[in-house]
Enzyme design. Sequence first.
Site, short mmCIF file in Angstrom:
data_model
loop_
_atom_site.label_atom_id
_atom_site.label_comp_id
_atom_site.label_asym_id
_atom_site.label_seq_id
_atom_site.Cartn_x
_atom_site.Cartn_y
_atom_site.Cartn_z
N GLU A 295 -19.65 4.11 10.09
CA GLU A 295 -19.31 4.38 8.62
C GLU A 295 -18.69 5.76 8.35
O GLU A 295 -18.84 6.24 7.08
CB GLU A 295 -20.21 3.84 7.75
N HIS A 569 -29.80 4.28 5.97
CA HIS A 569 -30.27 3.75 6.98
C HIS A 569 -31.32 4.75 7.56
O HIS A 569 -31.21 6.15 7.17
CB HIS A 569 -28.99 3.82 8.00
#
Length: 586
Positions: A295, A569
């Site tokens: 990402e 994350h």
Amino acid sequence: MALQASAFPNCFVAGIHAVGWALILPSFWFLDRVFAVCKSTTLEQAQQRKQKCNVNPLKVFFGAIFFFILFLATAPLAFLGFLLWAPLQACFRPFRYHRETPSSPERETHKGFELEGKASFGFATANLCLLPDSLARFNNLGNTQHRATAIGQRIVQGVGRPHIRIFVDSPSSCGTLSPSSSILPTGNSSTYGATDRQVQPLVSHHSETDSAEGHAPIPKSISRVVLVPCDDTKETSTESPSTINSNQSSNQQDRMGHRSAPRALLSQGLRQQHDVPWEVSSLFPANVDILCLEEVFDKRAAQKLVNTLRPVYGHILYDVGVYACQPPCRCSSFKFFNSGLFLASRFPVLEAQYHCFPNGRGEDALAAKGLLSVKVLIGQNRKQKKVVGYFNCTHLHAPEYDGEIRCEQLKMVTKWISDFQAASRQSDEDVVFDVLCGDFNFDNCSPNDSLEQNHSLFDEYKDPCRAGPGKEKPWAIGTLLEQPTLYDDYVNTPENLQRTLEREELRKQYISPPVPNVGQPLVYPEPGQPWIGRRIDYILFRETSISKHCQTEIEEVSFITQLAGLTDHVPVGVRLNVLMDSDCTD
């Protein structure tokens, strides 16, 4: 595919593309700001509540109008730029390559196989959510450009420290040993980096993200081995109280009966269960050889990462993916974003290949998610034979209830990796590792993910955290954080997040829970089993595809909290030991 610094075949095409993008960028940025000023993160909302006079509604109202007017004013130029930019994507190479010239060729090779016939390799993966600012705010993350710089600096601080390995000189185990000043080399603790607590403390994310962009100081990469004599008597500890407290929870399980292997690696409370040493670390593992990031969609953020990481990683692949109509001249799937994949390697990249998933659906179809496969040069063995490794990174389909799509993508990943290795492998090479990592967007505990959990890919690749389909090893930890609580005191710093992940009662409040099947209640965890949560970030390795006279074992698995407050994350690290039997041949 040949590696070139530019994504285009010649300077003329690259120049036209640069002009087109320069015309698009102002309008794109103003549109991004229109939505960004309207969407606040929970951290910004908390700061606004503390203000005596909250003028945020006025900022939102007038800011949105102001940026929307600027967007309309620049839209005609953006349209002209789009007419230049879009057709050129047909000749766009699917990645950019940055190479930092080393001071000496030896810095890019591993002498372990040549000198000792063995070596260890560190790998790490992290999803960074470096989207345009307005989109990142829907994940409760803002200030994309500042976050990119801060993330790069924290990674460099972690991977650039020395790799301290402590061996217990005894035929039997002495239990978990915490490094103390009596056994470590003398000198500045921030230089030798014996324990995570001794490294220079990090600045909190509030101030770090607002600091001027620059390079973090990079310590020289050193690997030190400390041999410790051991007997069965209890040794008086010389640790400071803070170090004892930080290791207390980490060593508690060993005092209850689990004894560590004699070669325990002890950076911050390393534990061993079921023959897999593991830890929750507030720093990235030292000497990570290959780093995979997901990402990294924003081009400016990717460039900031390159600028920050290049003193440590001499070979970087970024801006991976394709844009516009894919396949070219077809409007069935228009890609607004690249794949978001970003790979940094200490070793030279010999070959690289990218594939785009053709079956994206919904918002995921707007990004060119896929698979990036690389072949890296490690060095030579004792017979002067070339030693190489294969590393693959991917980011699978995101929506929770699209398991069939992810299964199709896993099947593609397996085929593409096999095809790439078949085409690039040479008979005079020794392959010492084959690693697959990334954000798979499914876990090994959700009933909803049972299709993916039983996929045949896990028959080929080993997952060190997995006990079987739908069953995690009891020490595994979920890697997907709950977005609304990213800035809570329990998880907003590396040290706080580390302590939270180590405590099950706290962990279940901040790690995303499993996803149930539609219309069925969730029963989790099973009686007598620990609460783990969604672990969607993986590092897998395969042994059947490496040279027959190579043996691999897991040296350690790390759940890393150093990026607390900067992403949603938990990064994961794995270190592999590879032993090569020089008396055998393929």
